[in-house]
Design a protein around this motif. Structure first.
Motif, PDB file in Angstrom:
ATOM      1  N   ASP A 182      23.941   5.981  18.827  1.00  0.00           N
ATOM      2  CA  ASP A 182      24.424   6.540  19.800  1.00  0.00           C
ATOM      3  C   ASP A 182      23.208   7.029  20.790  1.00  0.00           C
ATOM      4  OD1 ASP A 182      23.924  10.020  20.110  1.00  0.00           O
ATOM      5  OD2 ASP A 182      22.808   8.807  18.548  1.00  0.00           O
ATOM      6  N   TYR A 183      23.697   7.343  22.106  1.00  0.00           N
ATOM      7  CA  TYR A 183      22.663   7.554  23.248  1.00  0.00           C
ATOM      8  C   TYR A 183      21.559   8.335  22.775  1.00  0.00           C
ATOM      9  CZ  TYR A 183      25.844   5.415  26.534  1.00  0.00           C
ATOM     10  OH  TYR A 183      26.626   4.595  27.319  1.00  0.00           O
ATOM     11  N   ASP A 219      28.935   6.420  22.816  1.00  0.00           N
ATOM     12  CA  ASP A 219      28.931   7.906  22.980  1.00  0.00           C
ATOM     13  C   ASP A 219      28.606   8.699  21.707  1.00  0.00           C
ATOM     14  OD1 ASP A 219      29.425   8.008  25.742  1.00  0.00           O
ATOM     15  OD2 ASP A 219      31.391   8.750  25.716  1.00  0.00           O
ATOM     16  N   THR A 222      31.869   9.153  19.379  1.00  0.00           N
ATOM     17  CA  THR A 222      33.046   8.060  19.435  1.00  0.00           C
ATOM     18  C   THR A 222      33.202   7.661  17.958  1.00  0.00           C
ATOM     19  OG1 THR A 222      33.515   5.967  20.420  1.00  0.00           O
ATOM     20  CG2 THR A 222      31.303   6.253  19.106  1.00  0.00           C
ATOM     21  N   TRP A 292      22.786  13.370  24.729  1.00  0.00           N
ATOM     22  CA  TRP A 292      23.967  12.776  24.141  1.00  0.00           C
ATOM     23  C   TRP A 292      24.884  12.179  25.204  1.00  0.00           C
ATOM     24  CZ3 TRP A 292      23.596  18.382  23.047  1.00  0.00           C
ATOM     25  CH2 TRP A 292      23.921  19.055  24.049  1.00  0.00           C
ATOM     26  N   GLY A 293      25.907  11.263  24.672  1.00  0.00           N
ATOM     27  CA  GLY A 293      26.777  10.885  25.663  1.00  0.00           C
ATOM     28  C   GLY A 293      28.138  11.374  25.025  1.00  0.00           C
ATOM     29  N   ILE A 294      28.992  12.153  25.681  1.00  0.00           N
ATOM     30  CA  ILE A 294      30.389  12.444  25.301  1.00  0.00           C
ATOM     31  C   ILE A 294      31.292  12.608  26.620  1.00  0.00           C
ATOM     32  CG2 ILE A 294      31.557  14.735  24.832  1.00  0.00           C
ATOM     33  CD1 ILE A 294      29.040  15.789  23.650  1.00  0.00           C
ATOM     34  N   VAL A 298      26.655  10.941  30.357  1.00  0.00           N
ATOM     35  CA  VAL A 298      25.348  11.396  29.529  1.00  0.00           C
ATOM     36  C   VAL A 298      24.808  12.655  30.029  1.00  0.00           C
ATOM     37  CG1 VAL A 298      24.979   9.055  28.682  1.00  0.00           C
ATOM     38  CG2 VAL A 298      23.980   9.967  31.075  1.00  0.00           C
TER      39      VAL A 298
END
Length: 498
Positions: A182-183, A219, A222, A292-294, A298
């Motif tokens: 993830d990011y 993300d 994900t 994070w990426g959501i 980001v």
């Protein structure tokens, strides 16, 4: 309708735990297992990735059997992991080429020094947001590729994969079907361009790492693939969230808005401040990463990392044998002479943020004839708070945001002396949540939200917190903190913070 559950795997530096959360987000059961800390005479630190994977399967079985729930009711899993710790493995057999090199390990220093000597230090910082350091994953992966004979051969044959512990576990849990990260974890490797949001070819070349060895970056909430935990579950469930442990704690603390800050107290510590959707690049010793990426967007953070915080309490317990367990440190610190001015600077493997001096060594100073066991324990407890205060103060300066509250989590937050002292030295309230395991709970929250089980707003509104407010007088606070800064100055081998 039958109950539904979310499973969280928290793979930390000292062990691996499984948490089981119910449909309201409550932790109903936990199980954990330690793994061996492999430390040689040079101070190099390693873990056995196979042991960690096997422990992951074991703790899942343990937590489900302890909770006595129907396995069919588990609808998803989230993973949080020790960050920066790096593994190189065979893509066909999924077997590691070498032990995992732990984030504490500075063996990649020569590699970083050469990159700096070649004039590329600023390029690395500009692209990745991270100060060039063996602390991060890049130099660790590079070290394996340069020093392990089998890895050199397989690399030429394009048979190797490399990454952080999350990508290794996802790969193993999905039987090699998913190679993803993830990011949050990608941003801590020192190989990821946090502005362009992709692996940086030029930086990878500096570390002599083939970019094709690195995982797909996704993300944080994900679907990372499905697992049945080596056949333990009758059907596969989605791994629907992955966070680096500190990022999971930031999410679990509800620090979702710009300006909110938390500190995770573990073996080491991470202090992390949400700075919103645009990066701020620090000039004063903290680094910029991705929170994070959501939902396709980001968020960025300022972060400072400390090598030895909770580990200091383990050191005075296991090595110095001043106390029988870290839990005793609170009692001894309270019983100590509060006017004693002993300082402990735990630079056992150098100093991390905001000093970034890998050559610094540990130091005890300020002792008098009346300094005894209790006073040394007090100094060990207080050095945790001082180190965190260093970083919080820098973050406030860099972000130009006044920090009004610090949210904290992790095992050492049980120590009331430490929490009160932390509030006193920072002169702001410290909030301790009722849920201790925020790293694992945070990733479980994200997985549950993604799967439609949890309502984000309700989760954080229900969280109970204990508040510590400042009690120390201003002049004493200034005297104590100035004493700390002088103690740190005695161990620094560099003229100024990098």
């Amino acid at each position: 309708m039958s109950s539904k559950y979310i499973l969280a795997i928290d793979q930390s530096t000292s062990g691996t735990k499984a948490l089981l959360l119910d449909a309201e987000g409550n932790i109903i059961e936990r199980s954990d297992l330690p793994h061996k800390q492999i430390i040689d005479a040079k101070g190099w630190v390693e873990h056995d990735p196979v042991e960690i994977f096997n422990n992951t399967i074991k703790v899942v079985k343990m937590v489900v059997e302890k909770a006595r729930i129907d396995k069919e009711a588990i609808i998803g899993v989230g993973i949080s992991n020790q960050r920066e710790t790096a593994v190189v493995w065979d893509k066909e057999t999924s077997e590691p080429e070498y032990n995992a090199i732990v984030w504490q390990c500075a063996r990649g220093e020569a590699i970083c020094n050469q990159i700096a000597k070649d004039g590329n230090k600023d390029l690395v910082k500009r692209r990745t947001g991270l100060h060039l350091s063996p602390y991060f994953s890049a130099a660790k992966i590079s070290w394996v590729l340069r020093n392990i004979t089998s890895a050199e051969k397989k690399r030429k044959e394009r048979k190797l994969l490399a990454g952080t512990m999350d990508s290794f576990l996802v790969y193993k849990l999905t039987d090699g079907e998913a190679f993803k990260t993830d990011y949050s974890n990608a941003s801590r490797t020192q190989l990821f361009n946090i502005v362009d949001l992709k692996w940086d070819q030029e930086v990878c070349d500096l570390f002599d790492i083939d970019i094709t060895m690195l995982a797909e970056v996704c993300d944080s909430d994900t679907n990372f693939g499905e697992t049945d935990f080596a056949g333990y579950l009758s059907k596969k469930i989605p791994i629907h969230a992955v966070f680096g442990d500190s990022h999971g704690a930031l999410f679990g603390q509800g620090c979702l808005d710009k300006g909110m800050i938390k500190a995770t107290y573990g073996t080491g510590s991470s202090i992390m401040m949400n700075i919103g959707h645009h990066p701020v690049f620090s000039e004063k010793g903290v680094v910029t990463s991705l929170a994070w990426g959501i939902d396709g967007k980001v968020s960025y953070v300022l972060e400072g990392n400390i090598n030895y915080t909770g580990a200091v309490l383990k050191w005075i317990t296991d090595d110095l044998k001043l106390i029988h367990s870290p839990a005793e440190s609170e009692r001894y610190a309270k019983e100590a002479n509060q006017e004693d001015k002993t300082y402990l600077v735990p630079a056992f493997t150098g100093l991390g943020a905001p000093y970034w001096d890998s050559q610094a060594t540990g130091h005890i100073c300020g002792m008098t004839r009346t300094t005894g066991r209790a006073e040394l324990v007090k100094a060990a407890v207080e050095c945790i708070a001082y180190q965190i205060a260093d970083i919080v103060k820098v973050m406030s300066e860099e972000s130009k945001i006044a920090i009004n509250e610090l949210r904290v989590d992790g095992g050492p937050t049980k120590n009331k002396y430490l929490m009160q002292f932390q509030s006193d030295i920072l002169d702001i309230p410290v909030q301790v949540p009722s849920i201790e395991e925020l790293s694992g709970a945070g990733t479980a929250y994200a997985a549950g939200i993604a799967l439609g089980l949890y309502n984000k707003t309700q989760l954080f509104e229900r969280m109970k917190r204990i508040k510590f407010s400042p009690e120390m007088e201003a002049d004493k606070r200034e005297e104590r903190y100035n004493g700390w800064k002088k103690a740190v100055g005695l161990v620094l081998t560099r003229d100024e913070m990098q």
